[in-house]
Design a protein around this motif. Structure first.
Motif, short mmCIF file in Angstrom:
data_model
loop_
_atom_site.label_atom_id
_atom_site.label_comp_id
_atom_site.label_asym_id
_atom_site.label_seq_id
_atom_site.Cartn_x
_atom_site.Cartn_y
_atom_site.Cartn_z
N MET A 62 48.72 27.32 24.98
CA MET A 62 48.31 26.34 25.94
C MET A 62 49.37 26.50 27.15
O MET A 62 48.76 26.31 28.57
CB MET A 62 48.13 24.89 25.66
N THR A 63 50.57 26.33 27.00
CA THR A 63 51.75 26.21 28.09
C THR A 63 51.49 27.77 28.88
O THR A 63 51.53 27.65 29.97
CB THR A 63 52.93 26.07 27.29
N LYS A 64 51.41 28.62 28.09
CA LYS A 64 51.35 30.01 28.87
C LYS A 64 49.94 29.81 29.64
O LYS A 64 50.10 30.60 30.79
CB LYS A 64 51.20 30.81 28.10
N GLN A 65 48.90 29.46 29.23
CA GLN A 65 47.74 29.25 30.18
C GLN A 65 47.90 28.74 31.42
O GLN A 65 47.75 28.94 32.67
CB GLN A 65 46.59 28.62 29.42
N LEU A 66 48.70 27.36 31.30
CA LEU A 66 48.93 26.71 32.56
C LEU A 66 49.79 27.39 33.45
O LEU A 66 49.78 27.39 34.73
CB LEU A 66 49.86 25.37 32.16
N SER A 67 50.86 28.06 32.89
CA SER A 67 51.72 28.82 33.74
C SER A 67 51.13 29.94 34.46
O SER A 67 51.45 30.30 35.66
CB SER A 67 53.13 29.38 32.91
N ASN A 68 50.22 30.76 33.64
CA ASN A 68 49.40 31.77 34.48
C ASN A 68 48.67 31.34 35.58
O ASN A 68 48.32 31.74 36.43
CB ASN A 68 48.59 32.45 33.33
N ASP A 69 47.92 30.07 35.28
CA ASP A 69 47.07 29.68 36.45
C ASP A 69 48.00 29.16 37.54
O ASP A 69 47.60 29.22 38.68
CB ASP A 69 46.24 28.33 35.82
N TRP A 70 49.05 28.72 37.25
CA TRP A 70 49.92 28.14 38.45
C TRP A 70 50.55 29.49 39.09
O TRP A 70 50.58 29.30 40.33
CB TRP A 70 51.24 27.51 37.85
N PHE A 71 50.72 30.41 38.44
CA PHE A 71 50.99 31.74 39.06
C PHE A 71 49.89 32.24 40.30
O PHE A 71 50.25 32.63 41.43
CB PHE A 71 51.38 32.87 38.02
N ILE A 72 48.85 32.13 39.66
CA ILE A 72 47.56 32.47 40.66
C ILE A 72 47.58 31.49 41.75
O ILE A 72 47.41 32.14 42.89
CB ILE A 72 46.15 32.62 39.72
N SER A 73 47.64 30.38 41.45
CA SER A 73 47.62 29.69 42.71
C SER A 73 48.79 29.58 43.60
O SER A 73 48.38 29.57 45.07
CB SER A 73 47.50 27.97 42.10
N LYS A 74 49.89 29.91 43.13
CA LYS A 74 51.01 30.23 43.84
C LYS A 74 50.86 31.38 44.70
O LYS A 74 51.01 31.20 46.03
CB LYS A 74 52.19 30.13 43.23
N SER A 75 50.45 32.60 44.19
CA SER A 75 50.23 33.70 45.11
C SER A 75 49.12 33.59 46.11
O SER A 75 48.98 34.19 47.24
CB SER A 75 49.78 35.08 44.17
N LEU A 76 47.91 32.79 45.55
CA LEU A 76 46.73 32.41 46.50
C LEU A 76 47.33 31.69 47.73
O LEU A 76 46.98 31.97 48.99
CB LEU A 76 45.77 31.73 45.92
N LEU A 77 48.22 30.63 47.52
CA LEU A 77 48.81 29.95 48.39
C LEU A 77 49.74 30.65 49.57
O LEU A 77 49.51 30.64 50.95
CB LEU A 77 49.63 28.69 47.94
N ARG A 78 50.40 31.66 48.74
CA ARG A 78 51.32 32.55 49.71
C ARG A 78 50.44 33.40 50.50
O ARG A 78 50.62 33.49 51.76
CB ARG A 78 52.07 33.19 48.84
N PHE A 79 49.41 33.96 50.02
CA PHE A 79 48.36 34.85 50.88
C PHE A 79 47.83 33.99 51.92
O PHE A 79 47.87 34.49 52.98
CB PHE A 79 47.47 35.52 49.89
N LEU A 80 47.58 32.77 51.76
CA LEU A 80 46.73 31.92 52.61
C LEU A 80 47.61 31.69 53.88
O LEU A 80 47.42 31.60 55.03
CB LEU A 80 46.08 30.68 52.21
N ILE A 81 49.06 31.34 53.46
CA ILE A 81 50.03 30.91 54.64
C ILE A 81 50.09 32.18 55.55
O ILE A 81 50.39 32.04 56.56
CB ILE A 81 51.23 30.42 53.86
N ILE A 82 50.35 33.48 54.88
CA ILE A 82 50.71 34.58 55.72
C ILE A 82 49.47 34.94 56.40
O ILE A 82 49.59 35.24 57.73
CB ILE A 82 50.81 35.69 54.54
N ILE A 83 47.95 34.58 56.15
CA ILE A 83 47.00 34.92 56.95
C ILE A 83 46.99 33.89 58.09
O ILE A 83 46.91 34.08 59.28
CB ILE A 83 45.85 34.76 55.98
N LEU A 84 47.38 32.65 57.89
CA LEU A 84 47.51 31.60 58.70
C LEU A 84 48.39 31.90 59.87
O LEU A 84 48.12 31.77 61.05
CB LEU A 84 47.46 30.28 58.23
N LEU A 85 49.64 32.55 59.42
CA LEU A 85 50.66 32.90 60.34
C LEU A 85 50.09 34.00 61.40
O LEU A 85 50.42 34.08 62.59
CB LEU A 85 52.00 33.13 59.54
N VAL A 86 49.69 34.89 60.64
CA VAL A 86 49.05 36.15 61.40
C VAL A 86 47.87 35.76 62.49
O VAL A 86 47.98 36.29 63.71
CB VAL A 86 48.60 37.25 60.46
N ILE A 87 47.01 34.71 62.08
CA ILE A 87 46.13 34.41 62.94
C ILE A 87 46.86 33.35 64.14
O ILE A 87 46.21 33.47 65.26
CB ILE A 87 45.11 33.42 62.24
#
Length: 97
Positions: free
Chosen positions: A1-26
């Motif tokens: 269960m702990t590994k599942q939560l950490s994998n979900d957090w990693f996806i959310s973290k990379s998605l957040l990073r991608f959104l921030i980069i897109i907003l900066l470029v725009i």
């Protein structure tokens, strides 16, 4: 269960990073689109006046002598001027500020 939560957090973290980069470029894109047509703010006008080496009183005196002021007349006060040196800029800042 702990590994599942950490994998979900990693996806959310990379998605957040991608959104921030897109907003900066725009944001950078919209900052530079039609830059030549954007208006100056008041403090930018005075900064340009300082960089050109003129004081506010010099500008007022020179512009009040003519009956009609053109855009070319105002451009003189918005860009560095070959007639004025950096000493004139420092004197203008010291005298008026």
């Amino acid at each position: 269960m702990t590994k599942q939560l950490s994998n979900d957090w990693f996806i959310s973290k990379s998605l957040l990073r991608f959104l921030i980069i897109i907003l900066l470029v725009i944001g950078v894109f919209f900052r530079f689109v039609n830059l030549d047509k954007k208006l100056y703010w008041g403090d930018e006008v005075f900064s340009s006046l300082r960089i050109s080496g003129y004081t506010l009183s010099e500008m007022n005196q020179q512009l009040s002598n003519s009956h009609l002021t053109s855009v070319e007349d105002l451009h003189k006060y918005q860009y560095p001027n070959a007639e004025k040196s950096s000493i004139d800029t420092i004197k203008g800042v010291a005298f008026e500020d």
